[in-house]
Write a protein that holds these residues in place. Structure first.
Motif, PDB file in Angstrom:
ATOM      1  N   LYS A  84     -32.062  -3.159  38.614  1.00  0.00           N
ATOM      2  CA  LYS A  84     -31.915  -3.213  37.159  1.00  0.00           C
ATOM      3  C   LYS A  84     -33.234  -2.914  36.451  1.00  0.00           C
ATOM      4  CE  LYS A  84     -27.554  -4.139  37.299  1.00  0.00           C
ATOM      5  NZ  LYS A  84     -27.343  -3.740  38.696  1.00  0.00           N
ATOM      6  N   LYS A  86     -33.530   0.795  36.463  1.00  0.00           N
ATOM      7  CA  LYS A  86     -32.525   1.446  35.615  1.00  0.00           C
ATOM      8  C   LYS A  86     -32.815   1.253  34.125  1.00  0.00           C
ATOM      9  CE  LYS A  86     -28.540   0.104  37.507  1.00  0.00           C
ATOM     10  NZ  LYS A  86     -27.071   0.219  37.662  1.00  0.00           N
ATOM     11  N   ASN A 103     -25.360  -8.654  36.176  1.00  0.00           N
ATOM     12  CA  ASN A 103     -26.819  -8.666  36.377  1.00  0.00           C
ATOM     13  C   ASN A 103     -27.504  -7.838  35.296  1.00  0.00           C
ATOM     14  OD1 ASN A 103     -26.537 -10.079  38.821  1.00  0.00           O
ATOM     15  ND2 ASN A 103     -26.231  -8.178  39.951  1.00  0.00           N
ATOM     16  N   GLY A 112     -22.251   0.423  42.346  1.00  0.00           N
ATOM     17  CA  GLY A 112     -21.307  -0.061  41.340  1.00  0.00           C
ATOM     18  C   GLY A 112     -20.929   1.122  40.468  1.00  0.00           C
ATOM     19  N   THR A 113     -21.857   1.484  39.575  1.00  0.00           N
ATOM     20  CA  THR A 113     -21.633   2.691  38.760  1.00  0.00           C
ATOM     21  C   THR A 113     -22.065   3.957  39.501  1.00  0.00           C
ATOM     22  OG1 THR A 113     -23.844   2.611  37.789  1.00  0.00           O
ATOM     23  CG2 THR A 113     -22.109   1.394  36.638  1.00  0.00           C
ATOM     24  N   GLY A 114     -22.955   3.807  40.485  1.00  0.00           N
ATOM     25  CA  GLY A 114     -23.476   4.980  41.203  1.00  0.00           C
ATOM     26  C   GLY A 114     -24.777   5.522  40.622  1.00  0.00           C
TER      27      GLY A 114
HETATM   28  C1  LIG Z   1     -26.123  -3.338  39.466  1.00  0.00           C
HETATM   29  C2  LIG Z   1     -26.263  -3.533  40.898  1.00  0.00           C
HETATM   30  C3  LIG Z   1     -25.844  -2.564  41.834  1.00  0.00           C
HETATM   31  C4  LIG Z   1     -25.133  -1.308  41.430  1.00  0.00           C
HETATM   32  O1  LIG Z   1     -25.952  -0.325  40.929  1.00  0.00           O
HETATM   33  P1  LIG Z   1     -25.312   0.982  40.319  1.00  0.00           P
HETATM   34  O2  LIG Z   1     -26.474   1.736  39.852  1.00  0.00           O
HETATM   35  O3  LIG Z   1     -24.433   0.542  39.177  1.00  0.00           O
HETATM   36  O4  LIG Z   1     -24.511   1.643  41.364  1.00  0.00           O
HETATM   37  C5  LIG Z   1     -26.043  -2.817  43.180  1.00  0.00           C
HETATM   38  N1  LIG Z   1     -26.612  -3.963  43.588  1.00  0.00           N
HETATM   39  C6  LIG Z   1     -27.022  -4.911  42.737  1.00  0.00           C
HETATM   40  C7  LIG Z   1     -27.607  -6.147  43.281  1.00  0.00           C
HETATM   41  C8  LIG Z   1     -26.859  -4.733  41.365  1.00  0.00           C
HETATM   42  O5  LIG Z   1     -27.254  -5.704  40.529  1.00  0.00           O
END
Ligand SMILES: *Cc1c(COP(=O)(O)O)cnc(C)c1O
Length: 298
Positions: free
Chosen positions: A40, A43, A68, A170-172
């Protein structure tokens, strides 16, 4: 935000290395920062920078009750002096989740929506845009999220020696950044934690810059354990065992499924034994706080 983080350590996963007869390491992004842990931080970084550069004072973002991303945005925004609103999917419950309470403690204003209203994100976005808010998309999903994620491997000194890089999706967004920053001979593997989200592969390709669109990567869709919010007892027991053996804490939404998958793949001879694996622990441990006390040993 750069000055707030440490260099994430790399650790060997001894049992997995033994099983494979080769190197299996983990990049501990969970130790990067106590709150904006894992991916995070990467990102969010360029969204926050972009908001600053464009002179915004307020940020709005979106997420679920255990997100998260919501906590990380609340913290990062506060530390950079922004006001924030979190648009939360679902009506306000009597007691809010630990995640949301933490976001509130960092000064995020929570706005609960019905699922229908939430579906209509475009309308909400327009509303806040008109009120002078900078919009960070849900999960940090978008090109600035990918850009930040291309820096995840920067701290790995001998990154060239790995043949496979494995992470949860999750989102990739994160894996898109990993794909763009890995070497052509390295295979990137994503463990999809969402059930039935098989279009993820195409969505990831959409996130990639043109010159990376043909790069090979693989998404495995069979390790969701029933779905995103699902953490059956089998998984929780596995997490406790893994902790006892390796002293690596995992979260029930993403990283437990990731490490479980790696073990399963190794025992099914998915990798040949001159493979060298780097598994990315992308954080998310705060999500475990929603489990009853005593469920986990860590
Ligand atoms: C948000 C998250 C992900 C997913 O990341 P994406 O970029 O959405 O694929 C994976 N692992 C953890 C621990 C996260 O918090």
């Amino acid at each position: 935000m750069d000055n707030q983080i440490t260099i994430p350590p790399i650790q060997s996963i001894s049992k997995f290395s033994e099983m494979l007869g080769s190197k299996v390491d983990v990049l501990r992004l969970d130790l990067l920062h106590p709150i904006v842990s894992g991916n995070k931080w990467f990102k969010l970084k360029y969204y926050i920078e972009d908001a600053e550069e464009k002179g915004y004072k307020k940020i709005v973002t979106f997420g679920g009750a255990y997100s998260n991303h919501i906590v990380a945005t609340a913290f990062a925004s506060k530390s950079q002096g922004f006001e924030t609103i979190g648009i939360i999917r679902g009506e306000e419950p009597k007691t809010i989740s630990h995640t949301l309470q933490q976001a509130r403690d960092y000064g995020m204003e929570l706005y609960f929506t019905s699922r229908e209203e939430y579906q209509n994100k475009k309308t909400l976005e327009e509303y806040y845009l008109n009120k002078g808010y900078y919009i960070i998309p849900e999960g940090g999903c978008g090109s600035l999220g990918v850009k930040g994620s291309t820096e995840i491997l920067d701290s790995v000194f001998d990154i060239k020696t790995y043949t496979h890089i494995i992470c949860a999706c999750g989102t990739g967004t994160m894996i898109a950044g990993i794909i763009q920053s890995s070497f052509p001979y390295q295979k990137v593997i994503g463990i999809n934690v969402l059930k039935g989200y098989t279009e993820i592969k195409n969505d990831i390709i959409d996130l990639l810059d043109d010159r990376f669109k043909s790069k090979m990567f693989e998404i495995l869709n069979e390790y969701h354990f029933g779905g995103y919010a699902k953490s059956p007892e089998k998984l929780l027991n596995w997490m406790n065992n893994f902790w006892q053996k390796e002293k690596i804490p995992t979260d029930k939404v993403y990283t437990a499924k990731l490490f479980y998958a790696v073990e399963d793949l190794i025992s099914n001879n998915y990798f040949n034994n001159d493979s060298k694996l780097l598994v990315i622990h992308c954080g998310g441990l705060q999500g475990n706080l929603s489990l009853p006390k005593g469920t986990l040993l860590f």
